[in-house]
Each structure stands twice: as C-alpha cells, then as structure tokens.
Motif scaffolding. Structure first.
Motif, PDB file in Angstrom:
ATOM      1  N   ASP A 184       0.870  -1.173   0.000  1.00  3.20           N
ATOM      2  CA  ASP A 184       0.000   0.000   0.000  1.00  3.20           C
ATOM      3  C   ASP A 184       0.908   1.224   0.000  1.00  3.20           C
ATOM      4  N   ALA A 185       1.013   1.875  -1.185  1.00  4.86           N
ATOM      5  CA  ALA A 185       1.944   3.000  -1.346  1.00  4.86           C
ATOM      6  C   ALA A 185       1.218   4.332  -1.428  1.00  4.86           C
ATOM      7  N   LYS A 186       0.038   4.416  -0.832  1.00  2.00           N
ATOM      8  CA  LYS A 186      -0.757   5.644  -0.907  1.00  2.00           C
ATOM      9  C   LYS A 186      -0.042   6.831  -0.267  1.00  2.00           C
ATOM     10  N   ASP A 190       3.698  11.576  -5.852  1.00  2.00           N
ATOM     11  CA  ASP A 190       3.949  11.191  -7.245  1.00  2.00           C
ATOM     12  C   ASP A 190       5.418  11.427  -7.578  1.00  2.00           C
ATOM     13  N   LEU A 215       7.666   0.434  -9.543  1.00  2.00           N
ATOM     14  CA  LEU A 215       6.231   0.742  -9.587  1.00  2.00           C
ATOM     15  C   LEU A 215       5.947   1.636 -10.803  1.00  2.00           C
ATOM     16  N   PHE A 218       2.625   3.666 -11.016  1.00  2.00           N
ATOM     17  CA  PHE A 218       2.275   4.353  -9.769  1.00  2.00           C
ATOM     18  C   PHE A 218       1.344   5.537  -9.998  1.00  2.00           C
ATOM     19  N   THR A 219       1.690   6.428 -10.936  1.00  2.00           N
ATOM     20  CA  THR A 219       0.901   7.642 -11.156  1.00  2.00           C
ATOM     21  C   THR A 219      -0.494   7.318 -11.670  1.00  2.00           C
ATOM     22  N   ASP A 221      -2.182   4.480 -11.256  1.00  2.00           N
ATOM     23  CA  ASP A 221      -2.943   3.627 -10.342  1.00  2.00           C
ATOM     24  C   ASP A 221      -3.610   4.474  -9.255  1.00  2.00           C
ATOM     25  N   THR A 222      -4.935   4.443  -9.217  1.00  2.00           N
ATOM     26  CA  THR A 222      -5.670   5.275  -8.256  1.00  2.00           C
ATOM     27  C   THR A 222      -5.534   4.751  -6.834  1.00  2.00           C
ATOM     28  N   LYS A 224      -3.196   2.764  -5.556  1.00  2.00           N
ATOM     29  CA  LYS A 224      -1.797   2.693  -5.113  1.00  2.00           C
ATOM     30  C   LYS A 224      -1.524   1.417  -4.299  1.00  2.00           C
TER      31      LYS A 224
END
Length: 262
Positions: A184-186, A190, A215, A218-219, A221-222, A224
C-alpha cells in the motif's frame, strides 16, 4: 392569384429548378416580368441556391445547422429572364442541377448527423457498461484484498518516511505462503518525471538489498496498491526513488521509506 398566393404556391421554386413544362415556364416567366415582388422572390431563391452550394464546396466540415444559420438571404439584383429558348434550357438545367445537388447535400448532412448521434449514444452505453464492469471488478478486488489483510498468516510491515521525505509512508502485507507482498503505497508522493519508485527486499546483517521491481504504473494507479512477488527471506523492506528502468543497487540518498519485519 395575387403575389403572396403566387409565392406561397411553390411554383417559383419549381420554375427555378426547371421542373415545369415549357408552357408553364412561359406563363410563369410572363408573370414574373410583370410583377416586381415575384422578380425579387426568384432572385432570392437563386441567391439561396448559390450560397448553399458555395458553402458546401468551401468546407466539408460544415454541419446542417451551420449551413442553415449562414443561409441569410440578402437583397440582390433582379436577373433578366428575357432570353432565347436555347439559353433558357441551359439556365433551367443549371438551376435544376443546383437544387438536386443541394437536396443531396442536405440529405447527406442530416444522415451524417443522425449517424453521429447514434454513434454517440452507443459510445455512452459502452462507457457506462465499462464503468459498471470496472466498479464490479473494484468490489471484487476490494473483497479479495480485505480477505488477504485479515488473514492471520499475513505479516504487516510499516514503512516510515526517511530524511529525504519525512512525511512519506507505506505498508507491506506479506503473505509468505503465497510468496507475495501487497504494497500500500498511498503515502508516497507522485514521482518526478523521469523517475520511478523501486521496492527492495533487505537482509540486515550484512545489509543485502534485492530488487522486487519498480512501480511503473504508480501515477496511473488510483488505489496505489501493488501485488509483488517476493520469494526472499526478507528482514526489511525499503522504497527508493530511481531513474526510469530502475537501478541495480538502491540509491540510499533517495530512500523514501524503510521498515523492518518484526
């Protein structure tokens, strides 16, 4: 009949289009020459045909509504109708061609407009279906993720922000039986253009990093949340910011988050 009745009858349009018999043409021609209102109406009809033809030739992107708006009839000089019979046939043939061409153009434009509308409606339905399917997939993935997180065999590892990004954070859910982690990279910002986050599995003594991949999405992916294979006997996990394509070894000066397995 008076001028208004003559104009309302539609016979002048047929006259300009060359659709009347020779006898009718002669009768209408005499009537026009004797009546200024009829001369003006004929001139207006001819001007409309010429304008519409010019529009359709000038720009094929004109819509039916655009042509209707731009078709403003203005005062024009009355064209003399006193011509020889052979010239009259040439003139009526030209006018008939213009009217036929104009009719075809308007028909095509109307048909194209209808097709565009139908295509638009079809696209809206497709987008709605895709949105529903996406929502269903999201719900399925959410249920799957919740089941994973609630699994008592899953190890939770918190990755805290480091000096380069103190407010950054992430969390790893490690399912050793599946040899996979759910990251979980929330809490990561960015990445800058030309940079990408890279995830590392670490052995602490001696410090031995092993890349688990970058990743790249990453940008876009909503959520994350990323599923990453990990067959290593990890003692810690870290995330660094690297050039696109990743690095062989982690750039410690760009270490964003780090957390040890308890």
């Amino acid at each position: 009949m008076n001028s208004k009745e003559y104009i309302a009858s539609g016979i002048l349009e047929l006259y300009v289009a060359g659709s009347l018999s020779e006898k009718e043409n002669e009768e209408v021609s005499v009537a026009i020459q004797q009546n200024l209102d009829l001369q003006t109406e004929v001139a207006s009809i001819e001007k409309a045909i010429v304008q519409l033809t010019a529009f359709t030739k000038k720009d094929s992107s004109y819509s039916f509504d655009t042509i209707k708006k731009q078709l403003e009839l203005k005062d024009t000089k009355v064209i003399s109708l006193q011509k020889e019979k052979s010239n009259w046939k040439m003139y009526t043939g030209w006018a008939a061609s213009l009217v036929l061409g104009t009719t075809l153009v308007l028909s095509v434009l109307n048909t194209t407009s209808l097709k565009d509308q139908l295509a638009s409606n079809s696209l809206e339905k497709d987008l709605l279906k895709a949105k529903i399917d996406s929502t269903a997939n999201t719900l399925t993935n959410t249920k799957k993720l919740l089941a994973i997180l609630r699994d008592k065999e899953v190890i939770s590892v918190t990755l805290n922000g480091q000096s380069v990004a103190p407010k950054a954070y992430a969390k790893v859910y490690w399912n050793q039986s599946e040899k996979a982690i759910y990251l979980d990279a929330k809490g990561l910002p960015d990445p800058p253009k030309g940079k990408v986050y890279q995830v590392w599995s670490l052995k602490l003594n001696p410090l031995t990093p092993k890349s688990l991949g970058t990743l790249d999405s990453f940008t876009a992916d909503t959520n994350k949340i990323f599923t990453i294979k990990n067959a290593n006997n990890s003692e810690a996990f870290g995330i660094t910011l690297e050039p696109e394509g990743g690095s062989i070894t982690p750039t410690l000066e760009q270490l964003y988050t780090l957390g040890a397995v308890s």
